[in-house]
Design an enzyme around this catalytic site. Structure first.
Site, mmCIF file in Angstrom:
data_model
loop_
_atom_site.group_PDB
_atom_site.id
_atom_site.type_symbol
_atom_site.label_atom_id
_atom_site.label_comp_id
_atom_site.label_asym_id
_atom_site.label_seq_id
_atom_site.Cartn_x
_atom_site.Cartn_y
_atom_site.Cartn_z
ATOM 1 N N ASP A 176 -12.921 -2.375 0.028
ATOM 2 C CA ASP A 176 -12.624 -4.546 -0.247
ATOM 3 C C ASP A 176 -14.056 -3.896 -1.187
ATOM 4 O OD1 ASP A 176 -10.839 -4.042 1.668
ATOM 5 O OD2 ASP A 176 -10.845 -5.020 2.884
ATOM 6 N N LEU A 236 -16.336 -21.541 13.409
ATOM 7 C CA LEU A 236 -17.024 -21.908 13.398
ATOM 8 C C LEU A 236 -18.659 -20.415 14.059
ATOM 9 C CD1 LEU A 236 -19.030 -23.535 11.077
ATOM 10 C CD2 LEU A 236 -19.759 -25.091 13.252
ATOM 11 N N TYR A 279 -1.372 -11.036 -1.507
ATOM 12 C CA TYR A 279 -0.364 -11.202 -3.085
ATOM 13 C C TYR A 279 0.937 -11.508 -2.509
ATOM 14 C CZ TYR A 279 -0.526 -6.227 -0.841
ATOM 15 O OH TYR A 279 -0.055 -5.498 1.343
ATOM 16 N N GLY A 301 -13.385 -13.214 9.365
ATOM 17 C CA GLY A 301 -12.695 -12.199 9.378
ATOM 18 C C GLY A 301 -13.404 -11.476 8.734
ATOM 19 N N ARG A 341 -12.261 -21.807 11.043
ATOM 20 C CA ARG A 341 -11.849 -22.541 12.197
ATOM 21 C C ARG A 341 -12.554 -22.485 12.937
ATOM 22 N NH1 ARG A 341 -5.920 -20.416 14.355
ATOM 23 N NH2 ARG A 341 -6.984 -18.597 14.299
ATOM 24 N N LYS A 389 -9.344 -4.938 10.998
ATOM 25 C CA LYS A 389 -10.490 -3.989 10.127
ATOM 26 C C LYS A 389 -11.758 -4.029 10.536
ATOM 27 C CE LYS A 389 -8.975 -5.130 5.826
ATOM 28 N NZ LYS A 389 -9.103 -5.812 4.371
ATOM 29 N N SER A 394 0.545 -1.251 0.006
ATOM 30 C CA SER A 394 0.318 -0.156 -0.175
ATOM 31 C C SER A 394 0.992 1.082 -0.120
ATOM 32 C CB SER A 394 -1.383 -0.326 1.126
ATOM 33 O OG SER A 394 -2.202 -0.426 0.894
HETATM 34 P P1 ATR Z 1 -8.862 -9.890 8.580
HETATM 35 O O1 ATR Z 1 -9.494 -8.268 8.936
HETATM 36 O O2 ATR Z 1 -7.573 -10.103 7.299
HETATM 37 O O3 ATR Z 1 -9.548 -11.020 8.054
HETATM 38 P P2 ATR Z 1 -9.232 -11.738 10.895
HETATM 39 O O4 ATR Z 1 -10.372 -10.945 11.370
HETATM 40 O O5 ATR Z 1 -8.090 -12.172 12.037
HETATM 41 O O6 ATR Z 1 -7.763 -10.236 9.768
HETATM 42 O O7 ATR Z 1 -9.202 -12.928 10.248
HETATM 43 C C1 ATR Z 1 -8.246 -14.021 10.018
HETATM 44 C C2 ATR Z 1 -9.197 -15.022 8.974
HETATM 45 O O8 ATR Z 1 -7.895 -16.613 8.957
HETATM 46 C C3 ATR Z 1 -9.548 -15.662 9.970
HETATM 47 O O9 ATR Z 1 -10.852 -16.398 9.725
HETATM 48 C C4 ATR Z 1 -9.270 -16.663 10.976
HETATM 49 O O10 ATR Z 1 -10.013 -17.686 11.401
HETATM 50 P P3 ATR Z 1 -10.608 -17.984 13.297
HETATM 51 O O11 ATR Z 1 -11.462 -17.698 12.439
HETATM 52 O O12 ATR Z 1 -10.265 -19.064 13.241
HETATM 53 O O13 ATR Z 1 -9.459 -17.037 13.969
HETATM 54 C C5 ATR Z 1 -8.583 -17.114 8.984
HETATM 55 N N1 ATR Z 1 -6.690 -17.990 10.148
HETATM 56 C C6 ATR Z 1 -5.574 -17.386 10.574
HETATM 57 N N2 ATR Z 1 -4.953 -18.245 11.292
HETATM 58 C C7 ATR Z 1 -5.250 -19.202 10.938
HETATM 59 C C8 ATR Z 1 -5.388 -20.691 11.117
HETATM 60 N N3 ATR Z 1 -3.741 -20.916 11.504
HETATM 61 N N4 ATR Z 1 -6.100 -21.825 10.973
HETATM 62 C C9 ATR Z 1 -6.935 -21.432 10.137
HETATM 63 N N5 ATR Z 1 -7.348 -19.636 10.071
HETATM 64 C C10 ATR Z 1 -6.881 -19.064 10.664
#
Ligand code: ATR
Length: 288
Positions: A109, A161, A234, A136, A159, A73, A24
């Site tokens: 987004d 639910l 990316y 997320g 992960r 976010k 960015s």
């Molecule tokens: P963003 O704002 O970029 O979406 P976020 O809200 O922290 O960031 O979301 C990250 C996503 O990556 C979530 O879906 C997270 O799963 P959880 O909701 O279970 O936390 C997923 N994620 C991050 N690390 C992970 C891992 N090691 N295994 C599976 N999912 C993972």
């Protein structure tokens, strides 16, 4: 052409947890340079415990605005004065604008994701089926975009639910024509859902440093040539997820076009100028 920073320079930037590899700053400073604006875009790597103070600091330091990235976010929403209607419904903000001390949140987004699919891939979302990994803040924006374009079916695998269920609960009432199903990440249903899908999107951080050897879909046999496989990451440009998808004959796209297009919309909110998307994307592909 204005290159120097002086007493009138307006500050914009990006707030995130791991932003050493963020493109960015490069994208925005290129646009600033091209339009000879007296702005400067900076990276702000901040800890979650400081997030409230950091957001209040935008006012205190008279920063014009910021992008918000992984993983803040959703977390920033409660610290803002106002949240634009669709960002409020999405529950996630990737852009903050500071207007005379009033902080307003937006979600660019949604348009960034739509443009990358529709313009770069000529992918028609209407009546298609998608499998989304993650629930997320980034997932919320892209799921909202797909629903707005009348997708037929979305299956969310996450992960945790509960977070996927919350998305279904928040969005379903507004989009009764589309179905949303939710599953835990380890799930037999994945095979059946991917077989039927046209679009597969990774919104998780699996594949991003330091998790570059990870993928949300370890069973590479599940990819097929009729899929468009999309990774919001990316850096690296081709994650393990995308490399395995490509081997299967699927079309692939990484997160760079979306980053550029959402960035252009944020830039417009801060400066009133909207650079041409394809041109910026070509420059960034050349120099990044
Ligand atoms: P963003 O704002 O970029 O979406 P976020 O809200 O922290 O960031 O979301 C990250 C996503 O990556 C979530 O879906 C997270 O799963 P959880 O909701 O279970 O936390 C997923 N994620 C991050 N690390 C992970 C891992 N090691 N295994 C599976 N999912 C993972």
């Amino acid at each position: 052409m204005k290159k120097e920073i002086n007493g009138k320079t307006k500050i914009i930037g990006v707030i995130g947890k791991n932003i050493e590899n963020s493109l960015s700053p490069l994208i925005h400073n290129q646009m600033i340079f091209k339009h000879s604006l007296n702005f400067c875009y900076l990276p702000f790597q901040v800890a979650e415990t400081d997030l409230n103070k950091v957001i209040q600091g935008i006012k205190a330091l008279n920063i014009r605005g910021v992008n918000i990235t992984f993983p803040y976010k959703e977390k920033v929403v409660k610290f803002l004065d106002e949240v634009e209607e669709s960002a409020r419904r999405i529950g996630a903000v990737n852009t903050i604008v500071n207007n005379k001390g009033i902080l307003t949140g937006y979600n660019t987004d949604v348009i960034g994701f739509k443009r990358s699919l529709q313009e770069d891939e000529e992918f028609v979302i209407k009546k298609k089926k998608a499998v989304i990994f993650g629930a997320g803040g980034a997932a919320r924006g892209i799921i909202f975009a797909l629903l707005e374009e009348e997708i037929e079916e979305i299956c969310i695998f996450n992960r945790t639910l509960e977070k996927a269920k919350k998305i279904k609960q928040d969005f379903s009432p507004f989009f009764p024509e589309s179905s949303i199903d939710v599953f835990p990440l380890e799930e037999e249903n994945l095979k059946n859902k991917i077989e039927r899908a046209h679009l597969l999107v990774n919104t998780t951080s699996l594949g991003m440093p330091p998790q570059i050897d990870n993928t949300p879909l370890p069973d590479e046999k599940l990819f097929h040539p009729n899929l468009l496989v999309y990774d919001l990451i990316y850096h690296p440009a081709k994650t393990l997820f995308l490399r395995q998808a490509e081997k299967s004959g699927a079309k692939i796209i990484n997160g760079l076009p979306m980053l550029v297009y959402q960035g252009i919309e944020s830039f417009y909110l801060w400066t009133g100028l909207k650079p041409e998307g394809k041109e910026v994307l070509e420059i960034i592909k050349r120099i990044a």
